[in-house]
Design a protein around this motif. Structure first.
Motif, PDB file in Angstrom:
ATOM      1  N   SER A 209       0.827  -1.209   0.000  1.00 22.23           N
ATOM      2  CA  SER A 209       0.000   0.000   0.000  1.00 22.23           C
ATOM      3  C   SER A 209       0.861   1.259   0.000  1.00 22.23           C
ATOM      4  O   SER A 209       0.551   2.236  -0.689  1.00 22.23           O
ATOM      5  CB  SER A 209      -0.956   0.011   1.196  1.00 22.23           C
ATOM      6  OG  SER A 209      -0.261  -0.009   2.417  1.00 22.23           O
TER       7      SER A 209
ATOM      8  N   MET B 298       2.070   1.738  -3.472  1.00 20.89           N
ATOM      9  CA  MET B 298       1.000   2.224  -4.337  1.00 20.89           C
ATOM     10  C   MET B 298       0.732   3.718  -4.101  1.00 20.89           C
ATOM     11  O   MET B 298       0.581   4.501  -5.049  1.00 20.89           O
ATOM     12  CB  MET B 298      -0.267   1.410  -4.089  1.00 20.89           C
ATOM     13  CG  MET B 298      -1.397   1.728  -5.029  1.00 20.89           C
ATOM     14  SD  MET B 298      -2.634   0.410  -5.019  1.00 20.89           S
ATOM     15  CE  MET B 298      -2.716   0.031  -6.766  1.00 20.89           C
TER      16      MET B 298
ATOM     17  N   THR C   6      -3.077  -9.886  -3.804  1.00 20.26           N
ATOM     18  CA  THR C   6      -2.431  -8.718  -4.394  1.00 20.26           C
ATOM     19  C   THR C   6      -0.917  -8.907  -4.412  1.00 20.26           C
ATOM     20  O   THR C   6      -0.316  -9.267  -3.404  1.00 20.26           O
ATOM     21  CB  THR C   6      -2.762  -7.440  -3.600  1.00 20.26           C
ATOM     22  OG1 THR C   6      -4.174  -7.340  -3.444  1.00 20.26           O
ATOM     23  CG2 THR C   6      -2.243  -6.203  -4.319  1.00 20.26           C
TER      24      THR C   6
ATOM     25  N   VAL D 282       0.231  -4.186  -8.204  1.00 20.98           N
ATOM     26  CA  VAL D 282       0.305  -2.787  -7.759  1.00 20.98           C
ATOM     27  C   VAL D 282       0.889  -1.906  -8.855  1.00 20.98           C
ATOM     28  O   VAL D 282       0.335  -0.849  -9.196  1.00 20.98           O
ATOM     29  CB  VAL D 282       1.131  -2.681  -6.460  1.00 20.98           C
ATOM     30  CG1 VAL D 282       1.526  -1.229  -6.184  1.00 20.98           C
ATOM     31  CG2 VAL D 282       0.350  -3.252  -5.287  1.00 20.98           C
TER      32      VAL D 282
END
Length: 383
Positions: A269, A272, A359, A364
């Motif tokens: 995350s 990203m 994921t 990503v």
């Protein structure tokens, strides 16, 4: 479209193979009603209690303080309505926030129609409640505080332990919606002075249609479902045995894998967010770092509608959302983003990406590339 890249894990998750495997015997061979006295019924009852034990261990409470529901929406309704009606002789004031899930907000608005008073606390630009404002909002008639643990749209993790301490010192019952936090944040209801906690199965790779409410022993709570004597007389209706079994297994797995998975999701995350913020006019909604749910990315792109991004990404096989799945059909901007102080225009320019077990770093990077291309294409067309 060659493959689907799913980035909406906050909306729901798939059922893990191990969870489904655990459920199957209770859909076929051990189908007995858990209230029955013969062996296949008793087997179902034992399976329910095993799942109850798993959930109580995960949040550090006693097993008989966990009650199964049809999901977190029922748990939220039961916690707030049940407590309000059972304790209205003590007061009629409830405190919550402007960024709660709609299950909380709708319930509170309903209670206002019933004569209760509700204070909706504002939040700062990152979605945090001001603890001094919380204290100042408490009156002699305040009976309940309900504040979300980890926000479903922007990932903000509230200072739950301090909120619980304040409520405990003021002798006020504290409820928290922990749907997004379960499995991603260590939860200890005793240490955090949480009196009621709502949970859901389908956010942690369990089946849909089952949730749970933790209720601290001794708390007075009216039933909202009446029927037989199931759930120790608190929630009528034959139990959804297979789904409860799946929920218990999903909790067990999430507790065993949480530390490593949170670390992995945090890396992805952060990667990203860093890449997407390189796009001109991009901005992050919610906090950075440890006070944000590890799987949550919510960004806006000036001059681009979030709905347009969602539609164009779907054409590329990428699943994201423009906010909470429960309000996906609404054309209104997110109440959470508006509460942060964003204009209606900027609120409508945001999308939420939530990542999970499948994921990868490759996913990503690919999604970031596609978002960059689509944003630039939309802006070019609009010029």
């Amino acid at each position: 479209m060659s493959k689907i890249i799913y980035m909406d894990y906050a909306a729901t998750t798939f059922i893990k193979d191990e969870v489904l495997e655990e459920m199957m015997p209770y859909l076929k061979g051990f189908f007995g009603n858990p209230s029955s006295q013969y062996s296949i019924g008793l087997r179902s009852k034992m399976a329910i209690e095993s799942s109850r034990d798993n959930i109580s261990s995960a949040i550090n409470c006693k097993s008989d303080e966990v009650f199964f529901t049809s999901g977190a929406t029922e748990a939220d309704n039961w916690a707030i309505k049940g407590f309000a009606y059972a304790n209205k002789n003590k007061g009629d004031h409830i405190i919550t926030t402007k960024i709660e899930h709609e299950a909380i907000l709708s319930t509170c608005r309903y209670l206002e129609e019933e004569g209760f008073k509700v204070t909706y606390l504002p939040v700062d630009g990152e979605g945090f409640v001001n603890l001094d404002q919380l204290i100042d909002s408490i009156t002699k008639d305040t009976i309940l505080v309900s504040i979300i643990y980890g926000n479903n749209e922007i990932g903000t993790i509230q200072n739950i332990k301090e909120i619980g301490k304040i409520c405990n010192e003021k002798n006020i019952t504290f409820h928290s919606d922990a749907v997004q936090a379960l499995g991603k944040v260590p939860i200890d209801v005793k240490d955090s002075n949480i009196d009621m906690l709502s949970m859901s199965s389908h956010k942690i790779y369990g089946p849909k249609g089952v949730g749970a409410l933790y209720v601290k022993k001794g708390l007075k709570l009216h039933n909202i479902l009446h029927g037989g004597g199931q759930e120790r007389g608190k929630r009528g209706g034959t139990e959804n045995v297979a789904s409860i079994v799946g929920f218990g297994k999903a909790v067990e797995i999430s507790m065993n894998t949480m530390k490593d998975e949170v670390e992995r999701l945090s890396f992805l995350s952060n990667r990203m967010i860093e890449k997407l913020l390189e796009i001109e006019g991009a901005f992050l909604n919610g906090p950075e770092g440890e006070h944000r749910l590890a799987n949550n990315i919510n960004l806006g792109f000036r001059g681009v509608y979030g709905e347009d991004l969602v539609f164009n990404l779907d054409r590329e096989g990428i699943c994201v959302s423009s906010g909470s799945a429960c309000q996906a059909t609404s054309m209104e901007p997110s109440h959470v983003l508006l509460a942060l102080g964003l204009s209606r225009e900027l609120s409508k320019s945001s999308i939420r990406l939530t990542i999970g077990e499948n994921t990868t770093e490759e996913n990503v990077d690919y999604v970031c590339e596609q978002i960059n291309n689509i944003v630039n294409r939309i802006r070019t067309v609009r010029k």
